[in-house]
Design a protein around this motif. Structure first.
Motif, PDB file in Angstrom:
ATOM      1  N   TRP A 203     -32.624  48.162   6.458  1.00 35.42           N
ATOM      2  CA  TRP A 203     -32.972  48.567   5.100  1.00 35.42           C
ATOM      3  C   TRP A 203     -31.768  49.192   4.399  1.00 35.42           C
ATOM      4  CZ3 TRP A 203     -37.630  52.366   3.932  1.00 35.42           C
ATOM      5  CH2 TRP A 203     -37.896  52.337   2.565  1.00 35.42           C
ATOM      6  N   VAL A 204     -31.058  50.072   5.104  1.00 37.13           N
ATOM      7  CA  VAL A 204     -29.890  50.724   4.514  1.00 37.13           C
ATOM      8  C   VAL A 204     -28.792  49.701   4.217  1.00 37.13           C
ATOM      9  CG1 VAL A 204     -27.990  52.331   4.968  1.00 37.13           C
ATOM     10  CG2 VAL A 204     -30.345  52.990   5.506  1.00 37.13           C
ATOM     11  N   LEU A 205     -28.571  48.750   5.112  1.00 40.31           N
ATOM     12  CA  LEU A 205     -27.553  47.726   4.885  1.00 40.31           C
ATOM     13  C   LEU A 205     -27.862  46.900   3.640  1.00 40.31           C
ATOM     14  CD1 LEU A 205     -26.844  46.408   8.505  1.00 40.31           C
ATOM     15  CD2 LEU A 205     -25.259  47.644   7.016  1.00 40.31           C
ATOM     16  N   MET A 206     -29.110  46.509   3.491  1.00 36.27           N
ATOM     17  CA  MET A 206     -29.483  45.714   2.318  1.00 36.27           C
ATOM     18  C   MET A 206     -29.322  46.515   1.029  1.00 36.27           C
ATOM     19  SD  MET A 206     -32.770  43.432   3.536  1.00 36.27           S
ATOM     20  CE  MET A 206     -33.728  44.798   4.192  1.00 36.27           C
ATOM     21  N   ARG A 207     -29.762  47.765   1.044  1.00 41.41           N
ATOM     22  CA  ARG A 207     -29.657  48.590  -0.154  1.00 41.41           C
ATOM     23  C   ARG A 207     -28.195  48.899  -0.479  1.00 41.41           C
ATOM     24  NH1 ARG A 207     -34.250  50.947  -2.210  1.00 41.41           N
ATOM     25  NH2 ARG A 207     -32.822  52.346  -3.337  1.00 41.41           N
ATOM     26  N   THR A 208     -27.392  49.138   0.548  1.00 38.53           N
ATOM     27  CA  THR A 208     -25.983  49.449   0.303  1.00 38.53           C
ATOM     28  C   THR A 208     -25.252  48.250  -0.276  1.00 38.53           C
ATOM     29  OG1 THR A 208     -25.996  51.026   2.144  1.00 38.53           O
ATOM     30  CG2 THR A 208     -23.845  50.273   1.364  1.00 38.53           C
ATOM     31  N   ARG A 209     -25.578  47.052   0.193  1.00 41.32           N
ATOM     32  CA  ARG A 209     -24.945  45.854  -0.353  1.00 41.32           C
ATOM     33  C   ARG A 209     -25.233  45.738  -1.857  1.00 41.32           C
ATOM     34  NH1 ARG A 209     -26.631  42.682   3.244  1.00 41.32           N
ATOM     35  NH2 ARG A 209     -28.366  41.673   2.187  1.00 41.32           N
ATOM     36  N   LEU A 210     -26.464  46.017  -2.255  1.00 46.21           N
ATOM     37  CA  LEU A 210     -26.817  45.978  -3.676  1.00 46.21           C
ATOM     38  C   LEU A 210     -26.121  47.106  -4.447  1.00 46.21           C
ATOM     39  CD1 LEU A 210     -30.641  45.200  -3.400  1.00 46.21           C
ATOM     40  CD2 LEU A 210     -28.795  43.620  -3.999  1.00 46.21           C
ATOM     41  N   GLU A 211     -25.994  48.266  -3.813  1.00 42.59           N
ATOM     42  CA  GLU A 211     -25.309  49.391  -4.462  1.00 42.59           C
ATOM     43  C   GLU A 211     -23.847  49.056  -4.730  1.00 42.59           C
ATOM     44  OE1 GLU A 211     -24.659  53.282  -6.003  1.00 42.59           O
ATOM     45  OE2 GLU A 211     -26.513  52.158  -5.591  1.00 42.59           O
ATOM     46  N   ILE A 212     -23.190  48.421  -3.769  1.00 41.25           N
ATOM     47  CA  ILE A 212     -21.787  48.043  -3.945  1.00 41.25           C
ATOM     48  C   ILE A 212     -21.645  47.051  -5.089  1.00 41.25           C
ATOM     49  CG2 ILE A 212     -19.836  46.844  -2.869  1.00 41.25           C
ATOM     50  CD1 ILE A 212     -20.804  47.980  -0.190  1.00 41.25           C
ATOM     51  N   LEU A 213     -22.513  46.060  -5.127  1.00 44.29           N
ATOM     52  CA  LEU A 213     -22.450  45.066  -6.208  1.00 44.29           C
ATOM     53  C   LEU A 213     -22.708  45.712  -7.562  1.00 44.29           C
ATOM     54  CD1 LEU A 213     -24.311  42.068  -4.524  1.00 44.29           C
ATOM     55  CD2 LEU A 213     -21.862  42.256  -5.001  1.00 44.29           C
ATOM     56  N   GLN A 214     -23.622  46.676  -7.598  1.00 45.25           N
ATOM     57  CA  GLN A 214     -23.921  47.361  -8.858  1.00 45.25           C
ATOM     58  C   GLN A 214     -22.738  48.205  -9.313  1.00 45.25           C
ATOM     59  OE1 GLN A 214     -26.353  47.214 -10.983  1.00 45.25           O
ATOM     60  NE2 GLN A 214     -25.751  48.953 -12.255  1.00 45.25           N
ATOM     61  N   ARG A 215     -22.144  48.956  -8.386  1.00 44.95           N
ATOM     62  CA  ARG A 215     -21.026  49.837  -8.747  1.00 44.95           C
ATOM     63  C   ARG A 215     -19.772  49.029  -9.107  1.00 44.95           C
ATOM     64  NH1 ARG A 215     -20.906  55.429  -6.821  1.00 44.95           N
ATOM     65  NH2 ARG A 215     -23.051  55.996  -6.321  1.00 44.95           N
ATOM     66  N   GLU A 216     -19.570  47.913  -8.405  1.00 47.16           N
ATOM     67  CA  GLU A 216     -18.328  47.148  -8.567  1.00 47.16           C
ATOM     68  C   GLU A 216     -18.537  45.879  -9.397  1.00 47.16           C
ATOM     69  OE1 GLU A 216     -15.413  48.221  -7.250  1.00 47.16           O
ATOM     70  OE2 GLU A 216     -16.426  50.022  -6.483  1.00 47.16           O
ATOM     71  N   ARG A 217     -19.601  45.860 -10.200  1.00 46.77           N
ATOM     72  CA  ARG A 217     -19.965  44.618 -10.899  1.00 46.77           C
ATOM     73  C   ARG A 217     -18.888  44.140 -11.870  1.00 46.77           C
ATOM     74  NH1 ARG A 217     -22.724  48.857 -12.856  1.00 46.77           N
ATOM     75  NH2 ARG A 217     -22.762  49.260 -15.102  1.00 46.77           N
ATOM     76  N   LYS A 218     -18.032  45.041 -12.336  1.00 49.21           N
ATOM     77  CA  LYS A 218     -16.979  44.647 -13.266  1.00 49.21           C
ATOM     78  C   LYS A 218     -15.672  44.308 -12.552  1.00 49.21           C
ATOM     79  CE  LYS A 218     -18.854  47.464 -17.037  1.00 49.21           C
ATOM     80  NZ  LYS A 218     -18.572  48.562 -17.999  1.00 49.21           N
ATOM     81  N   SER A 219     -15.688  44.403 -11.230  1.00 46.40           N
ATOM     82  CA  SER A 219     -14.466  44.112 -10.475  1.00 46.40           C
ATOM     83  C   SER A 219     -14.268  42.609 -10.326  1.00 46.40           C
ATOM     84  CB  SER A 219     -14.518  44.766  -9.095  1.00 46.40           C
ATOM     85  OG  SER A 219     -14.665  46.162  -9.225  1.00 46.40           O
ATOM     86  N   ARG A 220     -13.038  42.225 -10.158  1.00 49.40           N
ATOM     87  CA  ARG A 220     -12.706  40.805 -10.040  1.00 49.40           C
ATOM     88  C   ARG A 220     -13.327  40.181  -8.797  1.00 49.40           C
ATOM     89  NH1 ARG A 220     -10.543  36.568 -13.105  1.00 49.40           N
ATOM     90  NH2 ARG A 220     -10.079  34.905 -11.605  1.00 49.40           N
ATOM     91  N   TRP A 221     -13.335  40.939  -7.688  1.00 48.53           N
ATOM     92  CA  TRP A 221     -13.814  40.343  -6.440  1.00 48.53           C
ATOM     93  C   TRP A 221     -15.301  40.026  -6.506  1.00 48.53           C
ATOM     94  CZ3 TRP A 221     -17.633  42.291  -3.299  1.00 48.53           C
ATOM     95  CH2 TRP A 221     -18.002  43.622  -3.492  1.00 48.53           C
ATOM     96  N   VAL A 222     -16.071  40.797  -7.291  1.00 45.03           N
ATOM     97  CA  VAL A 222     -17.498  40.501  -7.446  1.00 45.03           C
ATOM     98  C   VAL A 222     -17.681  39.210  -8.230  1.00 45.03           C
ATOM     99  CG1 VAL A 222     -19.674  41.318  -8.414  1.00 45.03           C
ATOM    100  CG2 VAL A 222     -18.136  42.933  -7.298  1.00 45.03           C
ATOM    101  N   GLU A 223     -16.891  39.023  -9.266  1.00 45.42           N
ATOM    102  CA  GLU A 223     -16.957  37.784 -10.041  1.00 45.42           C
ATOM    103  C   GLU A 223     -16.600  36.584  -9.153  1.00 45.42           C
ATOM    104  OE1 GLU A 223     -14.478  38.112 -13.442  1.00 45.42           O
ATOM    105  OE2 GLU A 223     -15.552  39.843 -14.285  1.00 45.42           O
ATOM    106  N   ASP A 224     -15.585  36.750  -8.311  1.00 46.07           N
ATOM    107  CA  ASP A 224     -15.196  35.660  -7.404  1.00 46.07           C
ATOM    108  C   ASP A 224     -16.319  35.330  -6.432  1.00 46.07           C
ATOM    109  OD1 ASP A 224     -12.777  35.594  -8.683  1.00 46.07           O
ATOM    110  OD2 ASP A 224     -11.722  36.811  -7.170  1.00 46.07           O
ATOM    111  N   GLU A 225     -16.973  36.392  -5.911  1.00 51.60           N
ATOM    112  CA  GLU A 225     -18.071  36.161  -4.973  1.00 51.60           C
ATOM    113  C   GLU A 225     -19.230  35.447  -5.648  1.00 51.60           C
ATOM    114  OE1 GLU A 225     -18.573  36.743  -1.661  1.00 51.60           O
ATOM    115  OE2 GLU A 225     -16.411  37.130  -1.567  1.00 51.60           O
ATOM    116  N   LEU A 226     -19.554  35.862  -6.870  1.00 50.76           N
ATOM    117  CA  LEU A 226     -20.659  35.212  -7.590  1.00 50.76           C
ATOM    118  C   LEU A 226     -20.334  33.756  -7.905  1.00 50.76           C
ATOM    119  CD1 LEU A 226     -21.672  38.086 -10.056  1.00 50.76           C
ATOM    120  CD2 LEU A 226     -22.891  37.308  -8.028  1.00 50.76           C
ATOM    121  N   ASN A 227     -19.072  33.490  -8.266  1.00 50.86           N
ATOM    122  CA  ASN A 227     -18.677  32.107  -8.543  1.00 50.86           C
ATOM    123  C   ASN A 227     -18.758  31.270  -7.286  1.00 50.86           C
ATOM    124  OD1 ASN A 227     -18.169  32.672 -11.233  1.00 50.86           O
ATOM    125  ND2 ASN A 227     -16.014  33.201 -10.872  1.00 50.86           N
TER     126      ASN A 227
END
Length: 233
Positions: A203-227
């Motif tokens: 549960w913590v791993l899943m929530r933390t993964r979403l927290e990282i994406l939320q906090r870093e949503r404007k970062s380049r690496w998140v855009e690359d991952e989504l693409n």
């Protein structure tokens, strides 16, 4: 790596908890003094253990974040809060259900029960601090400080039945003594504890993964991952 870990931990937890509860609730023998009411131990004790362990983990993670400025420690600590709060609430509810036939009352201002209620309120305070701050970084630091201050409540919970004359029974499992439970009760009991720990980790791993994406949503690496994800679809 958190995605496959959370997947396999979640499935392992589901199988272990299901096996433990079926064994403990349906096939374990009736307890000599408490009858069938003792069976709630397979839910109550694991949730009580976890509520304290998770709070201790939050405090350690907060210390790491404050001293070494590790953002990931703050991320994990924040997402541990709802998991720990859920465990503390479950421990209090199941304790009340167990206390009614055992003590004759749903609630008593017993040292153990009161300190567990304080733990739940500390969890609420940690979450409130995160949501009250305009900048997430400020919430991280404020919650870390509160978590470190609140650690003093953990030994009170642990030793309350020894320091004061309380209704709550002493610990069932002790490192210095052999378990008083019959193996037909002890094995599903230990399985339930392990299963709850694994479920909380997933549960913590899943929530933390979403927290990282939320906090870093404007970062380049998140855009690359989504693409990359979109291309894979």
């Amino acid at each position: 790596m958190s995605q496959p870990w959370s997947f396999w931990l979640g499935w392992a937890a589901t199988l272990i908890i299901a096996s433990a509860l079926v064994w403990g609730l349906m096939f374990a023998p009736v307890e000599r003094l408490q009858g069938n009411s003792y069976r709630i131990i397979f839910i109550h004790v694991p949730s009580a253990f976890l509520s304290q362990a998770i709070y201790a983990a939050i405090a350690v993670l907060g210390l790491v974040g404050l001293v070494w400025k590790m953002k990931l420690a703050f991320f994990v600590a924040k997402q541990c809060i709802p998991v720990g709060a859920s465990m503390a609430f479950l421990a209090l509810v199941t304790g009340a259900i167990w206390g009614k036939p055992t003590w004759g009352t749903w609630w008593e201002w017993d040292a153990r029960l009161t300190s567990m209620l304080v733990l739940l309120l500390l969890y609420f305070g940690l979450w409130a601090l995160h949501n009250a701050m305009e900048r997430p970084e400020s919430g991280d630091r404020a919650a870390a400080i509160l978590a470190l201050v609140g650690v003093v409540n953990l030994p009170i919970i642990k030793f309350s039945v020894e320091w004061w004359n309380t209704l709550h029974q002493p610990a069932t499992l002790k490192f210095t003594e052999a378990p008083p439970m019959h193996p037909s009760m002890l094995i599903p009991f230990l399985m339930a504890i392990i299963g709850f720990y694994l479920a909380s980790m997933a549960w913590v791993l899943m929530r933390t993964r979403l927290e990282i994406l939320q906090r870093e949503r404007k970062s380049r690496w998140v855009e690359d991952e989504l693409n990359r994800f979109a291309e894979g679809q």
